[in-house]
Design an enzyme around this catalytic site. Structure first.
Site, PDB file in Angstrom:
ATOM      1  N   HIS A  92       0.702  -1.322  -0.278  1.00 56.10           N
ATOM      2  CA  HIS A  92       0.067  -0.200   0.202  1.00 56.10           C
ATOM      3  C   HIS A  92       0.791   1.184   0.102  1.00 56.10           C
ATOM      4  O   HIS A  92       0.253   2.322   0.036  1.00 56.10           O
ATOM      5  CB  HIS A  92      -0.963  -0.045   1.192  1.00 56.10           C
ATOM      6  CG  HIS A  92      -2.488   0.497   0.809  1.00 56.10           C
ATOM      7  ND1 HIS A  92      -3.586   0.391   1.634  1.00 56.10           N
ATOM      8  CD2 HIS A  92      -2.762   1.438  -0.131  1.00 56.10           C
ATOM      9  CE1 HIS A  92      -4.458   0.923   1.294  1.00 56.10           C
ATOM     10  NE2 HIS A  92      -4.079   1.636   0.005  1.00 56.10           N
ATOM     11  N   ASP A 114     -10.043  -0.413   3.978  1.00 52.75           N
ATOM     12  CA  ASP A 114      -8.815  -1.307   4.554  1.00 52.75           C
ATOM     13  C   ASP A 114      -9.031  -1.641   5.946  1.00 52.75           C
ATOM     14  O   ASP A 114     -10.059  -0.923   6.760  1.00 52.75           O
ATOM     15  CB  ASP A 114      -7.703  -0.126   4.927  1.00 52.75           C
ATOM     16  CG  ASP A 114      -6.319  -0.673   4.747  1.00 52.75           C
ATOM     17  OD1 ASP A 114      -6.050  -1.520   5.527  1.00 52.75           O
ATOM     18  OD2 ASP A 114      -5.436   0.019   4.087  1.00 52.75           O
ATOM     19  N   HIS A 116      -6.797  -1.464   8.296  1.00 53.12           N
ATOM     20  CA  HIS A 116      -5.890  -0.540   9.038  1.00 53.12           C
ATOM     21  C   HIS A 116      -5.775   0.690   8.629  1.00 53.12           C
ATOM     22  O   HIS A 116      -6.674   1.145   7.798  1.00 53.12           O
ATOM     23  CB  HIS A 116      -4.451  -1.036   8.653  1.00 53.12           C
ATOM     24  CG  HIS A 116      -4.186  -2.585   9.034  1.00 53.12           C
ATOM     25  ND1 HIS A 116      -4.194  -3.435   7.713  1.00 53.12           N
ATOM     26  CD2 HIS A 116      -3.993  -3.171   9.870  1.00 53.12           C
ATOM     27  CE1 HIS A 116      -3.935  -4.604   8.047  1.00 53.12           C
ATOM     28  NE2 HIS A 116      -3.804  -4.708   9.375  1.00 53.12           N
ATOM     29  N   ASP A 118      -3.128   2.924   8.169  1.00 56.23           N
ATOM     30  CA  ASP A 118      -2.201   3.417   7.343  1.00 56.23           C
ATOM     31  C   ASP A 118      -1.680   4.674   7.814  1.00 56.23           C
ATOM     32  O   ASP A 118      -1.369   5.573   6.729  1.00 56.23           O
ATOM     33  CB  ASP A 118      -2.319   3.038   5.925  1.00 56.23           C
ATOM     34  CG  ASP A 118      -2.500   1.542   5.498  1.00 56.23           C
ATOM     35  OD1 ASP A 118      -2.173   1.026   6.511  1.00 56.23           O
ATOM     36  OD2 ASP A 118      -2.994   1.161   4.524  1.00 56.23           O
ATOM     37  N   HIS A 131       4.207   0.742   4.258  1.00 58.58           N
ATOM     38  CA  HIS A 131       3.001   0.507   3.948  1.00 58.58           C
ATOM     39  C   HIS A 131       1.795   0.926   4.936  1.00 58.58           C
ATOM     40  O   HIS A 131       0.708   1.096   4.555  1.00 58.58           O
ATOM     41  CB  HIS A 131       2.643  -0.963   3.285  1.00 58.58           C
ATOM     42  CG  HIS A 131       2.605  -1.857   4.308  1.00 58.58           C
ATOM     43  ND1 HIS A 131       1.931  -3.002   4.033  1.00 58.58           N
ATOM     44  CD2 HIS A 131       3.074  -2.086   5.317  1.00 58.58           C
ATOM     45  CE1 HIS A 131       1.869  -3.893   5.140  1.00 58.58           C
ATOM     46  NE2 HIS A 131       2.643  -3.365   5.832  1.00 58.58           N
ATOM     47  N   ASP A 216      -7.461  -1.962  -0.296  1.00 58.06           N
ATOM     48  CA  ASP A 216      -6.524  -2.794   0.063  1.00 58.06           C
ATOM     49  C   ASP A 216      -7.401  -4.037   0.474  1.00 58.06           C
ATOM     50  O   ASP A 216      -8.558  -4.124   1.035  1.00 58.06           O
ATOM     51  CB  ASP A 216      -6.121  -2.282   1.350  1.00 58.06           C
ATOM     52  CG  ASP A 216      -5.025  -2.826   2.262  1.00 58.06           C
ATOM     53  OD1 ASP A 216      -5.078  -4.201   2.159  1.00 58.06           O
ATOM     54  OD2 ASP A 216      -4.068  -2.348   2.837  1.00 58.06           O
ATOM     55  N   ASP A 218      -7.043  -6.494   2.220  1.00 58.17           N
ATOM     56  CA  ASP A 218      -7.337  -6.811   3.775  1.00 58.17           C
ATOM     57  C   ASP A 218      -8.596  -5.931   4.445  1.00 58.17           C
ATOM     58  O   ASP A 218      -9.025  -6.495   5.486  1.00 58.17           O
ATOM     59  CB  ASP A 218      -6.127  -6.762   4.740  1.00 58.17           C
ATOM     60  CG  ASP A 218      -5.547  -5.290   4.941  1.00 58.17           C
ATOM     61  OD1 ASP A 218      -6.349  -4.418   4.956  1.00 58.17           O
ATOM     62  OD2 ASP A 218      -4.480  -5.180   5.010  1.00 58.17           O
ATOM     63  N   GLU A 262      -1.863  -4.944  -1.921  1.00 58.07           N
ATOM     64  CA  GLU A 262      -2.025  -5.975  -0.999  1.00 58.07           C
ATOM     65  C   GLU A 262      -2.252  -7.413  -1.472  1.00 58.07           C
ATOM     66  O   GLU A 262      -2.646  -8.124  -0.382  1.00 58.07           O
ATOM     67  CB  GLU A 262      -2.470  -5.424   0.236  1.00 58.07           C
ATOM     68  CG  GLU A 262      -1.894  -4.264   0.962  1.00 58.07           C
ATOM     69  CD  GLU A 262      -0.310  -4.271   1.389  1.00 58.07           C
ATOM     70  OE1 GLU A 262       0.153  -5.612   1.522  1.00 58.07           O
ATOM     71  OE2 GLU A 262       0.191  -3.370   1.705  1.00 58.07           O
TER      72      GLU A 262
HETATM   73 MN   LIG Z   1      -3.447  -0.689   3.721  1.00 56.17          MN
END
Ligand SMILES: [Mn+2]
Length: 290
Positions: A92, A114, A116, A118, A131, A216, A218, A262
């Site tokens: 990312h 996402d 997360h 980031d 990332h 992303d 994830d 990702e």
């Molecule tokens: Mn990310």
């Protein structure tokens, strides 16, 4: 690109996504598709990633800068050509380049799907992996205030995160103190994905010239998308992810650029994460059941 992540293999993501039939899917969604190839990315084996100005608190930051600067030019050129850049990752960290290019000559909003945030910086990161810092870098947070190459000139009030379920402590505080809108998985539980995604796109398009969608993989639950480097349980379901992309498609005229990141074929099962990524891109570009 895999310089921004610890687990090697995500650099093969673009190949896996192409192999999963991206170009055909884009064309089936009604858009001509031109593949501009890959940008050169330094190999980690030939570079000392800890040699940059923050040492191992921002590994390969110098190399990431090189790649993202080139990517920003490609993206800006593509937008200027009245085309939609679709950037394939890779980790990312490339979002710094995608957003930098897409925000050139316009006010850009961002919807960031996402697990997360980031939103770490060299002083808050637990891993040193860029990332996990790309959004903070593009918004000029912390040490990144001094990095003109990374700052995209995006107003944090026009940035929305969707699907969040794993924040580091300092990152959580920084996001709480920021003007970024954060929609967690808990918000999705309570309000449903369509309402949340609708709000997120409103944040990104309110008073801007358009928005960047960053996906992303994830964002999804690892049961659906196992081929990612930092999986977190409790993510978006298959249907929720499609609903999110359909929300993007409903604002297709305001979509400036998109990225799919990702996808890690080494951690995947028979390329299903790349195949799902292709499906989701097609949804975002207007593919409909009926
Ligand atoms: Mn990310």
């Amino acid at each position: 690109m895999d310089l921004g992540a610890d687990r090697r293999g995500v650099d093969m993501g673009p190949s896996a996504i192409r192999y999963a039939g991206l170009a055909d899917a884009v064309e089936a969604a009604g858009h001509p598709c031109a593949d501009r190839g890959d940008l050169p990315v330094p190999r980690p084996e030939t570079h000392d990633g800890a040699g940059g100005e923050y040492g191992d608190r921002a590994k390969f930051l110098g190399e990431t800068r090189e790649v993202c600067t080139a990517l920003a030019d490609e993206v800006a050129e593509t937008v200027a050509d009245d085309s939609l850049p679709l950037v394939l990752g890779g980790d990312h960290s490339i979002a710094i380049g995608s957003m930098g290019g897409a925000a050139r000559d316009r006010d850009l909003g961002v919807v960031w799907f996402d697990a997360h945030g980031d939103y770490n910086t060299p002083s808050t990161t637990p891993s040193g992996n860029v990332h996990g810092m790309s959004l903070a870098a593009a918004l000029g947070v912390g040490e990144f205030a001094g990095h003109d190459w990374a700052r995209a000139g995006i107003d944090p009030e026009n940035v929305a995160l969707v699907g969040i379920r794993d924040l580091d402590d300092a990152e959580r505080d920084a996001l709480a103190d920021s003007d970024v809108s954060v929609y967690t998985m808990s918000d999705i539980d309570h309000r449903g994905l369509p309402a949340v995604a609708d709000d997120a796109v409103d944040v990104a398009t309110g008073g801007t010239d358009g928005f960047h969608a960053s996906l992303d993989m994830d964002f999804l639950d690892p049961d659906e998308a196992p081929g990612v480097g930092t999986p977190v349980r409790g993510g978006a379901t298959y249907r929720e992810a499609h609903a999110a992309m359909e929300e993007v498609a409903d604002h297709r005229d305001q979509l400036v650029s998109m990225e799919l990141v990702e996808v890690n074929p080494i951690l995947d099962e028979l390329n299903r994460t790349a195949e799902l990524g292709v499906e989701l891109v097609a949804s975002a570009l207007g593919k409909r059941i009926l």
